[in-house]
Design a protein around this motif. Structure first.
Motif, PDB file in Angstrom:
ATOM      1  N   GLU A   1      19.449  38.939  93.234  1.00 17.08           N
ATOM      2  CA  GLU A   1      20.740  39.126  93.889  1.00 17.08           C
ATOM      3  C   GLU A   1      20.585  39.095  95.404  1.00 17.08           C
ATOM      4  OE1 GLU A   1      24.938  39.880  93.893  1.00 17.08           O
ATOM      5  OE2 GLU A   1      23.548  39.269  92.303  1.00 17.08           O
ATOM      6  N   GLN A   2      19.543  39.723  95.922  1.00 19.09           N
ATOM      7  CA  GLN A   2      19.325  39.757  97.372  1.00 19.09           C
ATOM      8  C   GLN A   2      19.118  38.355  97.944  1.00 19.09           C
ATOM      9  OE1 GLN A   2      16.106  42.407  98.354  1.00 19.09           O
ATOM     10  NE2 GLN A   2      16.901  44.086  97.099  1.00 19.09           N
ATOM     11  N   MET A   3      18.484  37.497  97.170  1.00 22.67           N
ATOM     12  CA  MET A   3      18.162  36.151  97.648  1.00 22.67           C
ATOM     13  C   MET A   3      19.403  35.270  97.797  1.00 22.67           C
ATOM     14  SD  MET A   3      14.646  35.354  95.550  1.00 22.67           S
ATOM     15  CE  MET A   3      14.503  33.719  96.248  1.00 22.67           C
ATOM     16  N   LYS A   4      20.538  35.735  97.264  1.00 18.62           N
ATOM     17  CA  LYS A   4      21.766  34.953  97.380  1.00 18.62           C
ATOM     18  C   LYS A   4      22.382  35.024  98.775  1.00 18.62           C
ATOM     19  CE  LYS A   4      23.257  35.609  92.556  1.00 18.62           C
ATOM     20  NZ  LYS A   4      24.356  36.150  91.722  1.00 18.62           N
ATOM     21  N   TYR A   5      22.014  36.065  99.536  1.00 20.10           N
ATOM     22  CA  TYR A   5      22.731  36.360 100.771  1.00 20.10           C
ATOM     23  C   TYR A   5      21.908  36.022 102.009  1.00 20.10           C
ATOM     24  CZ  TYR A   5      25.527  39.109  97.510  1.00 20.10           C
ATOM     25  OH  TYR A   5      26.302  39.510  96.450  1.00 20.10           O
TER      26      TYR A   5
ATOM     27  N   SER B   1      21.158  31.649 114.768  1.00 16.18           N
ATOM     28  CA  SER B   1      20.250  32.640 114.179  1.00 16.18           C
ATOM     29  C   SER B   1      20.682  32.918 112.739  1.00 16.18           C
ATOM     30  CB  SER B   1      20.268  33.951 114.986  1.00 16.18           C
ATOM     31  OG  SER B   1      19.841  33.731 116.319  1.00 16.18           O
ATOM     32  N   ILE B   2      19.701  32.978 111.853  1.00 14.83           N
ATOM     33  CA  ILE B   2      19.948  33.266 110.433  1.00 14.83           C
ATOM     34  C   ILE B   2      18.931  34.305 109.980  1.00 14.83           C
ATOM     35  CG2 ILE B   2      20.054  32.333 108.091  1.00 14.83           C
ATOM     36  CD1 ILE B   2      20.732  29.624 109.250  1.00 14.83           C
ATOM     37  N   VAL B   3      19.417  35.347 109.302  1.00 18.65           N
ATOM     38  CA  VAL B   3      18.538  36.389 108.747  1.00 18.65           C
ATOM     39  C   VAL B   3      18.846  36.544 107.259  1.00 18.65           C
ATOM     40  CG1 VAL B   3      18.393  37.612 110.947  1.00 18.65           C
ATOM     41  CG2 VAL B   3      20.139  38.268 109.281  1.00 18.65           C
ATOM     42  N   ASN B   4      17.884  37.130 106.520  1.00 18.56           N
ATOM     43  CA  ASN B   4      18.095  37.330 105.084  1.00 18.56           C
ATOM     44  C   ASN B   4      18.541  38.764 104.802  1.00 18.56           C
ATOM     45  OD1 ASN B   4      15.804  38.878 105.384  1.00 18.56           O
ATOM     46  ND2 ASN B   4      14.456  37.514 104.229  1.00 18.56           N
ATOM     47  N   TRP B   5      18.551  39.132 103.535  1.00 16.84           N
ATOM     48  CA  TRP B   5      19.001  40.460 103.104  1.00 16.84           C
ATOM     49  C   TRP B   5      18.218  41.576 103.778  1.00 16.84           C
ATOM     50  CZ3 TRP B   5      22.820  42.373  99.862  1.00 16.84           C
ATOM     51  CH2 TRP B   5      22.653  43.691  99.410  1.00 16.84           C
ATOM     52  N   ASP B   6      16.908  41.377 103.950  1.00 12.52           N
ATOM     53  CA  ASP B   6      16.032  42.399 104.542  1.00 12.52           C
ATOM     54  C   ASP B   6      15.936  42.280 106.064  1.00 12.52           C
ATOM     55  OD1 ASP B   6      15.348  43.545 102.044  1.00 12.52           O
ATOM     56  OD2 ASP B   6      13.918  41.909 101.687  1.00 12.52           O
ATOM     57  N   HIS B   7      16.820  41.526 106.659  1.00  9.24           N
ATOM     58  CA  HIS B   7      16.905  41.358 108.115  1.00  9.24           C
ATOM     59  C   HIS B   7      15.734  40.562 108.681  1.00  9.24           C
ATOM     60  CE1 HIS B   7      19.234  45.450 107.990  1.00  9.24           C
ATOM     61  NE2 HIS B   7      19.863  44.479 107.349  1.00  9.24           N
ATOM     62  N   GLU B   8      15.045  39.819 107.835  1.00  5.76           N
ATOM     63  CA  GLU B   8      13.969  38.944 108.313  1.00  5.76           C
ATOM     64  C   GLU B   8      14.575  37.656 108.872  1.00  5.76           C
ATOM     65  OE1 GLU B   8      10.658  40.375 104.971  1.00  5.76           O
ATOM     66  OE2 GLU B   8      11.693  38.446 104.784  1.00  5.76           O
ATOM     67  N   THR B   9      14.052  37.205 110.010  1.00  4.49           N
ATOM     68  CA  THR B   9      14.606  36.027 110.678  1.00  4.49           C
ATOM     69  C   THR B   9      14.142  34.755 109.981  1.00  4.49           C
ATOM     70  OG1 THR B   9      14.598  37.216 112.799  1.00  4.49           O
ATOM     71  CG2 THR B   9      14.810  34.816 112.866  1.00  4.49           C
TER      72      THR B   9
ATOM     73  N   LYS C   1      22.707  26.260 101.828  1.00  2.44           N
ATOM     74  CA  LYS C   1      23.166  25.599 100.603  1.00  2.44           C
ATOM     75  C   LYS C   1      23.064  26.553  99.404  1.00  2.44           C
ATOM     76  CE  LYS C   1      22.397  21.508  97.735  1.00  2.44           C
ATOM     77  NZ  LYS C   1      21.567  20.298  97.518  1.00  2.44           N
ATOM     78  N   ASP C   2      24.171  26.701  98.684  1.00  8.38           N
ATOM     79  CA  ASP C   2      24.274  27.571  97.501  1.00  8.38           C
ATOM     80  C   ASP C   2      24.067  29.050  97.829  1.00  8.38           C
ATOM     81  OD1 ASP C   2      24.666  25.302  95.920  1.00  8.38           O
ATOM     82  OD2 ASP C   2      22.504  25.040  95.612  1.00  8.38           O
ATOM     83  N   LYS C   3      24.130  29.395  99.100  1.00  5.94           N
ATOM     84  CA  LYS C   3      23.975  30.799  99.503  1.00  5.94           C
ATOM     85  C   LYS C   3      25.340  31.396  99.854  1.00  5.94           C
ATOM     86  CE  LYS C   3      19.392  30.803  99.595  1.00  5.94           C
ATOM     87  NZ  LYS C   3      18.563  31.675  98.728  1.00  5.94           N
ATOM     88  N   ILE C   4      25.420  32.726  99.773  1.00  9.73           N
ATOM     89  CA  ILE C   4      26.595  33.448 100.253  1.00  9.73           C
ATOM     90  C   ILE C   4      26.338  33.791 101.724  1.00  9.73           C
ATOM     91  CG2 ILE C   4      27.962  35.554 100.054  1.00  9.73           C
ATOM     92  CD1 ILE C   4      27.414  35.516  97.066  1.00  9.73           C
ATOM     93  N   VAL C   5      27.167  33.246 102.607  1.00 17.67           N
ATOM     94  CA  VAL C   5      26.954  33.390 104.044  1.00 17.67           C
ATOM     95  C   VAL C   5      27.782  34.562 104.567  1.00 17.67           C
ATOM     96  CG1 VAL C   5      27.106  32.278 106.299  1.00 17.67           C
ATOM     97  CG2 VAL C   5      26.541  30.920 104.268  1.00 17.67           C
ATOM     98  N   VAL C   6      27.088  35.503 105.219  1.00 23.38           N
ATOM     99  CA  VAL C   6      27.729  36.673 105.822  1.00 23.38           C
ATOM    100  C   VAL C   6      27.754  36.484 107.331  1.00 23.38           C
ATOM    101  CG1 VAL C   6      27.625  39.187 106.078  1.00 23.38           C
ATOM    102  CG2 VAL C   6      26.852  38.120 103.943  1.00 23.38           C
TER     103      VAL C   6
END
Length: 358
Positions: free
Chosen positions: A170-174, A197-205, A256-261
Motif C-alpha cells: 500500500e505504501q508503494m502506491k503513494y 522534487s518527488i518523495v515516497n511514503w517514507d519521505h525518501e527523495t 505512472k500508476d501511482k497515487i500522486v499527493v
C-alpha cells in the motif's frame, strides 16, 4: 438764618447721596461681571483638564492576528477591529492601532495591552499590574503548555503506529510531488518549470532536480522559489540540472500508476505539461476538510495555504517569511497531511467512484 442755610444745603446732600448710590451699583455690576468671567474661565479650565485626561492621544492598542487565515480574511479582520477600537476610543490615531504577528494559539483574537497617559483610566493601572506580574510564568500556563506538548507527542506516536501498520504494498502506491516555478514573458507573470522534487511514503527523495528553461527568464522569484540563474544552467551543473523534455519523461515514469499527493497539483502538472488520472490525485488544496468555508452558510470552499495547514494540523512551520521555499520540504508536508486523513479520504474517493461507475 441758620435754618434757611440748612434747608438750602439739604438738596446738595441728596444729590451727593444719589451719586454715591449710582457709583456703588456700577461697582457691584463690575464685580459681578468679573466674578462671572472668572467662573467661566474656571469651568473652561476644568473642561480642558477633563478633556486632556479622557483624551486618546496616548492610547496604544495591540491586537493579535488569528492564525490560519488568508489574505482576504486578514484584511477583513483588520477592518472590523479598527472600527471596534475607534468606537471604544474615539479620536485614536491610526498608527496607535497595532496588529501583532500571527499566533499559533487557537484564540481568534486577543487584545495584548492598552497603554494610556498618566492621567488615564483604571484600565491602564490594571494593565501595568499585569505587566509586572508577567515577569514570572504562571503555573497554569506552564501546565497547559505541558498538556499540549503531551497531547501532540501522543498524537505523533499514534500516527507513526498507524503508518507502520500500513502494508508495504500500500505504501508503494503513494508519492508526493512539488515543483518550483520562475517567471517568463515581458512581465514575468507566466510560470515555467525550474525545479521538481518527488518523495515516497517514507519521505525518501526519489527525484530532486533543477530544470532548464527554454525561454528567457525575466523573474527568477528567488525569494519564493529559491532558484538562481546558475541553478538552471545545464552546461555548468549537469549533475543537478535536466533538460525539460528529459525531466518530463523521467517524472512521467515515476508517477505512472501511482497515487500522486501534493498541494495545488494543477499548477505542477501544468508546468510539467503532464496529465494524470483524477482518481490517482490527492490534492491537499482541493480536499474539502482542509479548505476554508466561506459564504453566508459556509457552503463555499476556498483553498488554504500549505504553510497554514501544516502549522495548524502538524504543529510545525514551513515556508517561513523571508526564506525561500524548499520543494522537498513542501512535498513531505503534503504527504504528512494526506496521512492524517488517508482512511477518510480513500473511502470518499471509493464512494465517488462507485457512484459515478468509474
Amino acid at each position: 438764618a441758620n435754618c434757611e442755610q440748612e434747608e438750602n444745603e439739604n438738596p446738595q446732600d441728596d444729590q451727593v447721596l444719589e451719586q454715591r448710590q449710582k457709583t456703588l451699583v456700577v461697582k457691584r455690576k463690575r464685580d459681578d461681571t468679573d466674578n462671572l468671567a472668572s467662573s467661566s474661565n474656571n469651568e473652561a479650565e476644568t473642561t480642558a483638564t477633563t478633556t486632556s485626561m479622557n483624551g486618546t492621544e496616548g492610547i496604544v492598542v495591540k491586537i493579535r492576528l488569528p492564525s490560519s487565515s488568508s489574505g482576504t480574511d486578514v484584511k477583513k479582520f483588520r477592518k472590523d477591529w479598527r472600527r471596534k477600537i475607534r468606537k471604544k476610543y474615539p479620536g485614536i490615531k491610526s498608527e496607535n492601532i497595532v496588529f501583532d504577528a500571527y499566533s499559533t494559539s487557537q484564540e481568534a483574537v486577543q487584545v495584548i495591552c492598552v497603554s494610556e497617559p498618566k492621567q488615564g483610566t483604571i484600565e491602564q493601572r490594571s494593565d501595568d499590574k499585569s505587566k509586572k506580574k508577567s515577569s514570572f510564568p504562571r503555573i497554569n500556563d506552564i501546565l497547559a503548555q505541558q498538556k499540549l506538548a503531551a497531547a501532540a507527542d501522543e498524537d505523533r506516536q499514534k500516527r507513526m503506529k498507524e503508518e507502520k501498520e500500513v502494508p508495504v504494498e500500500e505504501q508503494m502506491k503513494y508519492i508526493a510531488l512539488d515543483c518550483e516555478m520562475v517567471g517568463i514573458g515581458t512581465d514575468g507573470k507566466k510560470s515555467a518549470l525550474a525545479r521538481v522534487s518527488i518523495v515516497n511514503w517514507d519521505h525518501e527523495t526519489l527525484l530532486d532536480t533543477f530544470v532548464t528553461v527554454p525561454e528567457r527568464v525575466t523573474d527568477f522569484r528567488t525569494w519564493v522559489s529559491g532558484v538562481r540563474a546558475k541553478d538552471i544552467q545545464y552546461n555548468n551543473n549537469k549533475s543537478r540540472v535536466m533538460e525539460l523534455n528529459d525531466c518530463r519523461t523521467h517524472v512521467g515514469n515515476i508517477i505512472k500508476d501511482k497515487i500522486v499527493v501534493g498541494h495545488a497539483l494543477k499548477n505542477d502538472f501544468q508546468a510539467l505539461l503532464l496529465d494524470h488520472p483524477k482518481t490517482h490525485v490527492r490534492d491537499t488544496a482541493r480536499y474539502k476538510p482542509f479548505m476554508r468555508h466561506i459564504g453566508k452558510h459556509g457552503g463555499k470552499h476556498r483553498p488554504r495555504k500549505l504553510r497554514d495547514l501544516v502549522e495548524e494540523k502538524l504543529g510545525r512551520m514551513i515556508q517561513v517569511t523571508g526564506e525561500s521555499h524548499n520543494s522537498v520540504d513542501d512535498a513531505i508536508a503534503a504527504m504528512e497531511l494526506y496521512k492524517l486523513e488517508r482512511l477518510k479520504w480513500e473511502s470518499e474517493i471509493a464512494r465517488k467512484v462507485r457512484k459515478r461507475g468509474v
